[in-house]
Scaffold this motif. Structure first.
Motif, short mmCIF file in Angstrom:
data_model
loop_
_atom_site.label_atom_id
_atom_site.label_comp_id
_atom_site.label_asym_id
_atom_site.label_seq_id
_atom_site.Cartn_x
_atom_site.Cartn_y
_atom_site.Cartn_z
N ILE A 122 0.84 -1.21 0.00
CA ILE A 122 0.00 0.00 0.00
C ILE A 122 0.88 1.25 0.00
CG2 ILE A 122 -1.74 1.32 1.31
CD1 ILE A 122 -2.80 -1.25 -0.02
N HIS A 123 1.99 1.18 0.71
CA HIS A 123 2.93 2.30 0.71
C HIS A 123 3.43 2.60 -0.71
CE1 HIS A 123 6.43 4.74 1.73
NE2 HIS A 123 7.15 3.92 1.03
N LEU A 124 3.73 1.54 -1.46
CA LEU A 124 4.19 1.72 -2.85
C LEU A 124 3.09 2.36 -3.70
CD1 LEU A 124 6.12 -1.62 -3.54
CD2 LEU A 124 7.09 0.58 -2.88
N ILE B 53 9.68 -5.68 -10.06
CA ILE B 53 9.61 -6.22 -8.70
C ILE B 53 8.45 -5.54 -7.97
CG2 ILE B 53 11.23 -4.58 -7.59
CD1 ILE B 53 12.40 -7.13 -6.14
N SER B 54 7.73 -6.33 -7.18
CA SER B 54 6.65 -5.78 -6.36
C SER B 54 7.02 -5.98 -4.90
CB SER B 54 5.34 -6.51 -6.68
OG SER B 54 5.43 -7.86 -6.26
N SER B 55 6.12 -5.60 -3.99
CA SER B 55 6.44 -5.74 -2.57
C SER B 55 6.69 -7.21 -2.20
CB SER B 55 5.33 -5.15 -1.69
OG SER B 55 4.15 -5.91 -1.79
N ALA B 56 6.02 -8.15 -2.90
CA ALA B 56 6.24 -9.57 -2.64
C ALA B 56 7.67 -9.96 -3.01
CB ALA B 56 5.24 -10.41 -3.42
N GLY B 57 8.17 -9.43 -4.12
CA GLY B 57 9.54 -9.69 -4.54
C GLY B 57 10.54 -9.06 -3.58
N LEU B 58 10.24 -7.83 -3.12
CA LEU B 58 11.11 -7.16 -2.15
C LEU B 58 11.20 -7.99 -0.86
CD1 LEU B 58 9.93 -3.43 -2.37
CD2 LEU B 58 12.10 -4.36 -3.19
N ARG B 59 10.05 -8.52 -0.46
CA ARG B 59 10.02 -9.32 0.77
C ARG B 59 10.90 -10.56 0.62
NH1 ARG B 59 4.74 -8.99 1.17
NH2 ARG B 59 4.87 -6.91 2.08
N ASP B 89 14.06 2.11 -3.90
CA ASP B 89 14.15 3.45 -3.29
C ASP B 89 12.86 3.82 -2.55
OD1 ASP B 89 16.70 3.70 -4.24
OD2 ASP B 89 16.19 5.01 -5.92
N MET B 90 11.72 3.56 -3.20
CA MET B 90 10.44 3.90 -2.56
C MET B 90 10.24 3.13 -1.27
SD MET B 90 7.57 4.34 -5.57
CE MET B 90 7.73 2.73 -6.30
N SER B 91 10.74 1.89 -1.24
CA SER B 91 10.54 1.05 -0.05
C SER B 91 11.56 1.36 1.05
CB SER B 91 10.67 -0.42 -0.44
OG SER B 91 12.02 -0.71 -0.71
N ARG B 92 12.60 2.10 0.66
CA ARG B 92 13.73 2.42 1.55
C ARG B 92 14.48 1.17 2.02
NH1 ARG B 92 12.27 6.29 6.09
NH2 ARG B 92 10.34 7.19 5.35
N LEU B 93 14.30 0.06 1.31
CA LEU B 93 15.01 -1.15 1.70
C LEU B 93 16.50 -1.05 1.40
CD1 LEU B 93 12.73 -4.13 0.69
CD2 LEU B 93 13.28 -3.27 2.94
N HIS B 94 16.87 -0.16 0.50
CA HIS B 94 18.29 -0.04 0.18
C HIS B 94 19.09 0.45 1.38
CE1 HIS B 94 16.56 3.84 -0.46
NE2 HIS B 94 17.74 4.40 -0.53
N GLN B 95 18.35 0.95 2.39
CA GLN B 95 19.06 1.36 3.61
C GLN B 95 19.42 0.15 4.48
OE1 GLN B 95 16.50 4.23 5.50
NE2 GLN B 95 16.90 5.79 3.96
N ILE B 96 18.64 -0.92 4.32
CA ILE B 96 18.86 -2.13 5.12
C ILE B 96 19.76 -3.11 4.35
CG2 ILE B 96 17.71 -4.07 6.28
CD1 ILE B 96 15.12 -2.38 6.24
#
Lengths: 149, 105
Positions: A122-124, B53-59, B89-96
């Motif tokens: 949802i954030h995306l 990639i979607s949030s499922a792929g990021l996970r 970048d939008m997920s800010r996962l690149h910080q982790i």
């Protein structure tokens, strides 16, 4: 004199597409194909195609995984309408009432295990889309949003 | 749909991923990365062929990174395409996560 449809009028008709998806992740391929066709027929760029694909996957997967749409025939209905360079999106499902626009924003700095499931998706959607709105209508969740061109 | 190949290069296991990391392919991606991490102390995920990639792929990537921590293995995510980088970048996962422009080997 017989009324004739002008070319302009035909273009107006073609500016919209509508399709239904069953409640199964196997339908993601169909979703992607529909979005790709919509964009290529209207010469919308790859960025637009990518964002529509992503936002719609996130909403669809939420409906299937968390909204009770799993296994439901024609669980989701999607309508795409070109408006100048923007695209208006309407997404509706027959799942349990859920308002994604009021879902709390995820704590992106929290460790992964503390994040809410579904929160990242949802954030995306919020990042990519404008005018993200929700209403419950009968037995359907109705979401509308706009991707600016 | 997602595909991957593995190659050992200068002490690194390079897992080249191609296709789409959507909710349907996410489990396959996670398993592929975890399998490589179990057998190698240094794993680089080459995402240059990843179109989406979607949030499922990021996970899935995040779960692999957590497995790497547990296994004390090095895990580098490399060569993101511009659209996939935008999602990171939008997920800010690149910080982790350890995200690199180029492969480490």
């Amino acid at each position: 004199m017989k009324a004739r449809r002008s070319v302009w009028h035909n273009q107006a008709i073609q500016s919209e597409t509508k399709f239904a998806l069953d409640g199964s992740l196997k339908q993601l391929e169909r979703l992607t194909d529909e979005v790709a066709r919509f964009c290529s027929e209207r010469s919308l760029g790859d960025d637009m195609k990518f964002d529509l694909d992503l936002a719609l996957e996130e909403l669809f997967v939420n409906s299937v995984r968390h909204g009770g749409c799993d296994g439901m025939e024609e669980a989701v209905e999607i309508r795409l309408r070109a408006d100048g360079t923007s695209v208006l999106v309407e997404f509706s499902d027959r799942g349990v009432p859920f308002d994604p626009t009021s879902a709390p924003p995820p704590n992106l700095d929290a460790p992964a295990e503390e994040r809410q499931p579904g929160g990242l998706g949802i954030h995306l959607v919020r990042q990519m889309m404008r005018d993200f709105k929700y209403r419950r209508e009968g037995d359907r969740n109705q979401i509308s949003m706009r991707r600016e061109g | 749909m997602i595909q991957h190949t593995e190659e050992i290069r200068a002490g690194w296991c390079v897992v080249a991923v191609r296709g789409r990391a959507d909710a349907e392919a996410a489990d396959e991606l996670e398993e592929a990365l975890k399998a490589a991490l179990k057998q190698n102390s240094k794993v680089a995920a080459d995402f240059s062929g990843l179109d989406y990639i979607s949030s499922a792929g990021l996970r899935a990537v995040l779960q692999a990174a957590r497995a790497a921590q547990t296994l004390e293995a090095e895990f580098a995510i490399c060569r993101l395409s511009p659209s996939v980088k935008k999602v990171f970048d939008m997920s800010r996962l690149h910080q982790i996560l350890r995200v690199h422009g180029e492969l480490p080997c």
